[in-house]
Design an enzyme around this catalytic site. Sequence first.
Site, PDB file in Angstrom:
ATOM      1  N   ASP A 138       0.855  -1.190   0.000  1.00 42.19           N
ATOM      2  CA  ASP A 138       0.000   0.000   0.000  1.00 42.19           C
ATOM      3  C   ASP A 138       0.884   1.230   0.000  1.00 42.19           C
ATOM      4  N   CYS A 155     -11.452   5.158   2.124  1.00 39.65           N
ATOM      5  CA  CYS A 155     -12.571   5.205   3.079  1.00 39.65           C
ATOM      6  C   CYS A 155     -12.107   5.704   4.441  1.00 39.65           C
ATOM      7  N   CYS A 160     -15.164   7.943   3.558  1.00 40.58           N
ATOM      8  CA  CYS A 160     -16.338   7.705   4.418  1.00 40.58           C
ATOM      9  C   CYS A 160     -16.135   8.179   5.861  1.00 40.58           C
ATOM     10  N   PRO A 162     -13.716  10.233   7.687  1.00 40.21           N
ATOM     11  CA  PRO A 162     -13.668  11.654   8.044  1.00 40.21           C
ATOM     12  C   PRO A 162     -14.895  12.405   7.553  1.00 40.21           C
ATOM     13  N   LYS A 163     -15.429  12.000   6.396  1.00 39.06           N
ATOM     14  CA  LYS A 163     -16.624  12.678   5.855  1.00 39.06           C
ATOM     15  C   LYS A 163     -17.792  12.558   6.826  1.00 39.06           C
ATOM     16  N   ALA A 294     -21.154  18.151  -8.528  1.00 38.45           N
ATOM     17  CA  ALA A 294     -22.509  18.059  -7.975  1.00 38.45           C
ATOM     18  C   ALA A 294     -22.912  16.633  -7.671  1.00 38.45           C
ATOM     19  N   TYR A 296     -21.880  12.906  -5.146  1.00 39.40           N
ATOM     20  CA  TYR A 296     -21.652  12.540  -3.747  1.00 39.40           C
ATOM     21  C   TYR A 296     -20.618  13.461  -3.066  1.00 39.40           C
ATOM     22  N   GLU A 300     -21.603  16.388  -0.419  1.00 39.33           N
ATOM     23  CA  GLU A 300     -21.344  16.067   0.985  1.00 39.33           C
ATOM     24  C   GLU A 300     -20.359  17.065   1.594  1.00 39.33           C
ATOM     25  N   ARG A 322     -25.976  12.842 -10.598  1.00 39.99           N
ATOM     26  CA  ARG A 322     -26.249  12.048 -11.810  1.00 39.99           C
ATOM     27  C   ARG A 322     -26.311  10.561 -11.431  1.00 39.99           C
ATOM     28  N   PHE A 324     -28.662   9.146  -9.800  1.00 41.82           N
ATOM     29  CA  PHE A 324     -29.659   8.976  -8.734  1.00 41.82           C
ATOM     30  C   PHE A 324     -31.025   9.413  -9.240  1.00 41.82           C
ATOM     31  N   GLY A 388     -15.189  14.022  -9.696  1.00 46.45           N
ATOM     32  CA  GLY A 388     -15.025  12.620 -10.072  1.00 46.45           C
ATOM     33  C   GLY A 388     -13.632  12.125  -9.745  1.00 46.45           C
ATOM     34  N   HIS A 567     -43.186   3.498  16.410  1.00 45.12           N
ATOM     35  CA  HIS A 567     -43.638   4.877  16.563  1.00 45.12           C
ATOM     36  C   HIS A 567     -42.924   5.529  17.740  1.00 45.12           C
ATOM     37  N   GLU A 572     -41.049   4.440  10.104  1.00 44.02           N
ATOM     38  CA  GLU A 572     -42.417   3.906  10.099  1.00 44.02           C
ATOM     39  C   GLU A 572     -43.223   4.464   8.922  1.00 44.02           C
TER      40      GLU A 572
HETATM   41  P1  FAD Z   1      -9.111   2.364  -1.807  1.00 41.48           P
HETATM   42  O1  FAD Z   1      -9.784   2.333  -0.491  1.00 41.48           O
HETATM   43  O2  FAD Z   1      -9.024   3.661  -2.489  1.00 41.48           O
HETATM   44  O3  FAD Z   1      -7.663   1.748  -1.574  1.00 41.48           O
HETATM   45  C1  FAD Z   1      -6.692   1.704  -2.596  1.00 41.48           C
HETATM   46  C2  FAD Z   1      -5.326   1.795  -1.943  1.00 41.48           C
HETATM   47  O4  FAD Z   1      -4.329   1.375  -2.884  1.00 41.48           O
HETATM   48  C3  FAD Z   1      -4.962   3.219  -1.544  1.00 41.48           C
HETATM   49  O5  FAD Z   1      -4.399   3.232  -0.253  1.00 41.48           O
HETATM   50  C4  FAD Z   1      -3.930   3.618  -2.597  1.00 41.48           C
HETATM   51  O6  FAD Z   1      -3.058   4.616  -2.130  1.00 41.48           O
HETATM   52  C5  FAD Z   1      -3.239   2.287  -2.817  1.00 41.48           C
HETATM   53  N1  FAD Z   1      -2.491   2.169  -4.085  1.00 41.48           N
HETATM   54  C6  FAD Z   1      -2.839   2.651  -5.296  1.00 41.48           C
HETATM   55  N2  FAD Z   1      -1.912   2.270  -6.209  1.00 41.48           N
HETATM   56  C7  FAD Z   1      -0.986   1.535  -5.544  1.00 41.48           C
HETATM   57  C8  FAD Z   1       0.191   0.854  -5.947  1.00 41.48           C
HETATM   58  N3  FAD Z   1       0.585   0.802  -7.225  1.00 41.48           N
HETATM   59  N4  FAD Z   1       0.929   0.216  -4.996  1.00 41.48           N
HETATM   60  C9  FAD Z   1       0.546   0.233  -3.707  1.00 41.48           C
HETATM   61  N5  FAD Z   1      -0.583   0.846  -3.279  1.00 41.48           N
HETATM   62  C10 FAD Z   1      -1.331   1.477  -4.202  1.00 41.48           C
HETATM   63  N6  FAD Z   1     -18.099   4.795   0.260  1.00 41.48           N
HETATM   64  C11 FAD Z   1     -19.093   4.392   1.088  1.00 41.48           C
HETATM   65  O7  FAD Z   1     -19.472   3.223   1.051  1.00 41.48           O
HETATM   66  N7  FAD Z   1     -19.658   5.261   1.996  1.00 41.48           N
HETATM   67  C12 FAD Z   1     -19.264   6.531   2.093  1.00 41.48           C
HETATM   68  O8  FAD Z   1     -19.806   7.272   2.906  1.00 41.48           O
HETATM   69  C13 FAD Z   1     -18.236   6.979   1.244  1.00 41.48           C
HETATM   70  N8  FAD Z   1     -17.794   8.239   1.337  1.00 41.48           N
HETATM   71  C14 FAD Z   1     -16.781   8.648   0.535  1.00 41.48           C
HETATM   72  C15 FAD Z   1     -16.355   9.961   0.653  1.00 41.48           C
HETATM   73  C16 FAD Z   1     -15.347  10.420  -0.154  1.00 41.48           C
HETATM   74  C17 FAD Z   1     -14.877  11.840  -0.002  1.00 41.48           C
HETATM   75  C18 FAD Z   1     -14.739   9.545  -1.099  1.00 41.48           C
HETATM   76  C19 FAD Z   1     -13.625  10.036  -1.971  1.00 41.48           C
HETATM   77  C20 FAD Z   1     -15.148   8.243  -1.221  1.00 41.48           C
HETATM   78  C21 FAD Z   1     -16.188   7.782  -0.403  1.00 41.48           C
HETATM   79  N9  FAD Z   1     -16.654   6.483  -0.487  1.00 41.48           N
HETATM   80  C22 FAD Z   1     -17.672   6.067   0.321  1.00 41.48           C
HETATM   81  C23 FAD Z   1     -16.086   5.524  -1.445  1.00 41.48           C
HETATM   82  C24 FAD Z   1     -15.073   4.557  -0.764  1.00 41.48           C
HETATM   83  O9  FAD Z   1     -14.093   5.295  -0.083  1.00 41.48           O
HETATM   84  C25 FAD Z   1     -14.430   3.668  -1.813  1.00 41.48           C
HETATM   85  O10 FAD Z   1     -15.453   3.011  -2.535  1.00 41.48           O
HETATM   86  C26 FAD Z   1     -13.506   2.616  -1.214  1.00 41.48           C
HETATM   87  O11 FAD Z   1     -12.494   3.189  -0.443  1.00 41.48           O
HETATM   88  C27 FAD Z   1     -12.879   1.786  -2.338  1.00 41.48           C
HETATM   89  O12 FAD Z   1     -12.014   0.825  -1.819  1.00 41.48           O
HETATM   90  P2  FAD Z   1     -10.836   0.210  -2.717  1.00 41.48           P
HETATM   91  O13 FAD Z   1     -10.279  -0.915  -1.938  1.00 41.48           O
HETATM   92  O14 FAD Z   1     -11.315  -0.045  -4.087  1.00 41.48           O
HETATM   93  O15 FAD Z   1      -9.778   1.378  -2.852  1.00 41.48           O
HETATM   94  P1  NAP Z   2     -18.938  11.357  -9.642  1.00 37.39           P
HETATM   95  O1  NAP Z   2     -20.062  10.607  -9.064  1.00 37.39           O
HETATM   96  O2  NAP Z   2     -18.224  10.810 -10.807  1.00 37.39           O
HETATM   97  O3  NAP Z   2     -19.495  12.830 -10.033  1.00 37.39           O
HETATM   98  C1  NAP Z   2     -18.726  13.802 -10.630  1.00 37.39           C
HETATM   99  C2  NAP Z   2     -19.429  15.160 -10.546  1.00 37.39           C
HETATM  100  O4  NAP Z   2     -18.565  16.174 -11.049  1.00 37.39           O
HETATM  101  C3  NAP Z   2     -20.685  15.236 -11.377  1.00 37.39           C
HETATM  102  O5  NAP Z   2     -21.595  16.077 -10.743  1.00 37.39           O
HETATM  103  C4  NAP Z   2     -20.183  15.839 -12.694  1.00 37.39           C
HETATM  104  O6  NAP Z   2     -21.157  16.551 -13.402  1.00 37.39           O
HETATM  105  C5  NAP Z   2     -19.151  16.811 -12.186  1.00 37.39           C
HETATM  106  N1  NAP Z   2     -18.089  17.091 -13.155  1.00 37.39           N
HETATM  107  C6  NAP Z   2     -17.347  16.197 -13.828  1.00 37.39           C
HETATM  108  N2  NAP Z   2     -16.434  16.826 -14.582  1.00 37.39           N
HETATM  109  C7  NAP Z   2     -16.613  18.146 -14.392  1.00 37.39           C
HETATM  110  C8  NAP Z   2     -15.961  19.304 -14.882  1.00 37.39           C
HETATM  111  N3  NAP Z   2     -14.943  19.213 -15.733  1.00 37.39           N
HETATM  112  N4  NAP Z   2     -16.382  20.520 -14.450  1.00 37.39           N
HETATM  113  C9  NAP Z   2     -17.403  20.616 -13.602  1.00 37.39           C
HETATM  114  N5  NAP Z   2     -18.060  19.556 -13.085  1.00 37.39           N
HETATM  115  C10 NAP Z   2     -17.674  18.337 -13.474  1.00 37.39           C
HETATM  116  O7  NAP Z   2     -17.801  11.626  -8.583  1.00 37.39           O
HETATM  117  P2  NAP Z   2     -17.667  11.796  -7.028  1.00 37.39           P
HETATM  118  O8  NAP Z   2     -18.692  12.684  -6.418  1.00 37.39           O
HETATM  119  O9  NAP Z   2     -16.244  12.164  -6.884  1.00 37.39           O
HETATM  120  O10 NAP Z   2     -17.896  10.350  -6.420  1.00 37.39           O
HETATM  121  C11 NAP Z   2     -17.077   9.258  -6.798  1.00 37.39           C
HETATM  122  C12 NAP Z   2     -17.620   7.986  -6.198  1.00 37.39           C
HETATM  123  O11 NAP Z   2     -17.279   7.925  -4.818  1.00 37.39           O
HETATM  124  C13 NAP Z   2     -19.137   7.906  -6.254  1.00 37.39           C
HETATM  125  O12 NAP Z   2     -19.562   7.223  -7.411  1.00 37.39           O
HETATM  126  C14 NAP Z   2     -19.489   7.139  -5.016  1.00 37.39           C
HETATM  127  O13 NAP Z   2     -19.741   5.775  -5.298  1.00 37.39           O
HETATM  128  C15 NAP Z   2     -18.283   7.248  -4.106  1.00 37.39           C
HETATM  129  N6  NAP Z   2     -18.728   8.039  -2.920  1.00 37.39           N
HETATM  130  C16 NAP Z   2     -19.658   7.520  -2.090  1.00 37.39           C
HETATM  131  C17 NAP Z   2     -20.127   8.285  -1.023  1.00 37.39           C
HETATM  132  C18 NAP Z   2     -21.183   7.726  -0.109  1.00 37.39           C
HETATM  133  O14 NAP Z   2     -21.408   6.523  -0.142  1.00 37.39           O
HETATM  134  N7  NAP Z   2     -21.839   8.545   0.680  1.00 37.39           N
HETATM  135  C19 NAP Z   2     -19.635   9.544  -0.823  1.00 37.39           C
HETATM  136  C20 NAP Z   2     -18.689  10.054  -1.692  1.00 37.39           C
HETATM  137  C21 NAP Z   2     -18.240   9.286  -2.756  1.00 37.39           C
HETATM  138  P3  NAP Z   2     -22.022  15.922 -14.599  1.00 37.39           P
HETATM  139  O15 NAP Z   2     -23.221  15.279 -13.943  1.00 37.39           O
HETATM  140  O16 NAP Z   2     -22.361  17.089 -15.423  1.00 37.39           O
HETATM  141  O17 NAP Z   2     -21.167  14.923 -15.300  1.00 37.39           O
END
Ligand code: FAD
Ligand code: NAP
Length: 592
Positions: A138, A155, A160, A162-163, A294, A296, A300, A322, A324, A388, A567, A572
């Site tokens: 990692d 996460c 997830c 810190p968020k 716009a 997640y 958030e 998008r 949803f 994204g 309730h 409910e």
């Molecule tokens: P990751 O958890 O991203 O782990 C990948 C790891 O691999 C990282 O540590 C990275 O640094 C490491 N890595 C990459 N390349 C290499 C390499 N070549 N060699 C060694 N290590 C490497 N999901 C939810 O379910 N609920 C939520 O509320 C939620 N909130 C989110 C809020 C935010 C702001 C973000 C960004 C995401 C959120 N997610 C949430 C999504 C969730 O965090 C991810 O779906 C999840 O962490 C994906 O797990 P993963 O194992 O695929 O990758």
């Molecule tokens: P995302 O779902 O891919 O959304 C990207 C957003 O940015 C969209 O609103 C998109 O608009 C906009 N966008 C893309 N390119 C742009 C540009 N050049 N200029 C302006 N706006 C632009 O990405 P994300 O919010 O980063 O989430 C990534 C994934 O993390 C999610 O799919 C989710 O599964 C996971 N996540 C989960 C949680 C949770 O479970 N609560 C929380 C956070 C993240 P358009 O609609 O116009 O394309």
Amino acid sequence: MAPIDTKSVIQQHTQNNKVMIFSKSTCPFCKRVKKLFDELKVDYKAIELDEMDNGKELQDTLHEMTGQRTVPNVFINNQHVGGCDTVLKKNKEGELMNLISPPTDKYDYDLIVIGGGSGGLAASKAAADLGKKVAVCDFVKPTPLGTSWGLGGTCVNVGCIPKKLMHQAALLGHSLDDAKKYGWQVPDDVQHNWDTMKTSVQNHIGSLNWGYRVQLRDKQVTYHNAYAEFTDPHTIKAVTKRGKETVMTAAHFILAVGMRPRYPDIPGAKEYCITSDDVFSLAYNPGKTLVIGASYVALECAGFLAGIGLDVTVMVRSILLRGFDQDMANRVGDYMETNGIKFIREHVPTKIEQLESGTPGKLKVYYKPSQGGEEKSLEVNTVLVGIGRDACTGTIGLDKAGVTVNPKNGKIPVVNEQTNVPHIYAVGDILEGSPELTPIAIAAGKLLAKRLYGGSNIQCDYVNVPTTVFTPLEYGACGYSEENAIAKFGEDNIEVYHTLFRPLEFTVAQRDENVCYAKVICNKSDNERIVGLHVLGPNAGEVTQGFSLGMKCGATKAQLDATIGIHPTCAETFTTLSMTKRDGGDITQAGC
Ligand code: FAD
Ligand code: NAP
């Protein structure tokens, strides 16, 4: 009817199940063998011949095929092993697990996992529990601002955890207002302290990082804090921060490298913007903030920053959330807007300029309508980009391993988490078509390890995955959006039951009326089976989690109606839905 070919039936069972037991329900030896596999945490398939119409024929055919007439008759990896005594003996001599997953002395490890996030850690721990020799690499490449973090992936460190904690900080702020109505004498000038929140959250994350390291050590998983890339299909090179290189080989690999935030391709973006990778450990209060995006992440982050008292604007390129249900997405946005968050809709940024350096400094953001038009500008302290995330698959030598990647998005196409290279698997965010959510990454990683090394044949179920967007008013969803349900089943086959509701807690607090909303989408052509469930309200995640079990079990509207509510709760509401969208009746609520 054609006679059933019992030999083919047996062969199908032995080919499809790593451990196959032909058993009889009353046989004590069969029970003993099954207990052993349970103790070894090895999944098996057992069929009880005495409970089958053609059990006798199957037993006769087994006799012909194996020379063994008695039960249990055990097969491992499609090879006949024998009865109870043989299985117990092989276990005692340490041979049984080798039959289930043969050792791979040729390589340094049975399994190397690249990526120690949600999916990678789950897979590596499960494989180690099954006796395999496992290594995890990692490594976090610092953000353009230099932010970095410890073991555990997105996460835990920048997603997830810190968020949700910062969302909680915002909810507490809101509760302070409510508290006054409930008799608490809260001073009017209560201030939020960014540093205290940030430090508390980071301390918690630090304890989680440490916990993961301890777990890996306890399970004898070798951890390399190093960046891994393939040099050939069975070999990786892992390089530490200081440049120390280790070359390792393995029989199997699991890719779990996750994704990282994308930056817009405009001047000043990487120099002056922060992302979700920076915000949770930011050393200073970000001040007046523009959030770009716009979905997640953007909504958030905007939600909790506004909730702790900051002046927040969201720049939306097209629509909110998008993918949803758009009715729900708009309600999420409306609530945010009426609670002080500004929205600049259908605009995109074109350039970021620094006006003043500092913590925070001052930035000038130029932007224009998404469809083209006159450029405007806005001054803020911080710009947080949430547009994204890109899969981290570009620089890990996948070409050298022969793994196919979708060139458009860097995601990896898989069948049951297996890539096109049979010994290389992938889990988590980098999978093509999989929801980017922690619980899915964990489930996929764990189940994959059990299939590879524990004889399991259980696949990860990617259908009806519940999720919640932790915006100021939380939005929980499971199953189809209204739009997708109509596209899938046809408008005439869909019945949408819905209502606005007011949580009891909102009444005394004199909080907004008619903002919380519940919606159930049913397929009329299938007994009104629930195909979509959506809720906007407090604790939407908790509410949605419970109902998602019902959906997994195929719940219908009638069963929801027959469920007695608790309730007074928000959940409910789902047990009393009677108004349909088609009827068009008034769904506003007054009173309890
Ligand atoms: P990751 O958890 O991203 O782990 C990948 C790891 O691999 C990282 O540590 C990275 O640094 C490491 N890595 C990459 N390349 C290499 C390499 N070549 N060699 C060694 N290590 C490497 N999901 C939810 O379910 N609920 C939520 O509320 C939620 N909130 C989110 C809020 C935010 C702001 C973000 C960004 C995401 C959120 N997610 C949430 C999504 C969730 O965090 C991810 O779906 C999840 O962490 C994906 O797990 P993963 O194992 O695929 O990758
Ligand atoms: P995302 O779902 O891919 O959304 C990207 C957003 O940015 C969209 O609103 C998109 O608009 C906009 N966008 C893309 N390119 C742009 C540009 N050049 N200029 C302006 N706006 C632009 O990405 P994300 O919010 O980063 O989430 C990534 C994934 O993390 C999610 O799919 C989710 O599964 C996971 N996540 C989960 C949680 C949770 O479970 N609560 C929380 C956070 C993240 P358009 O609609 O116009 O394309």
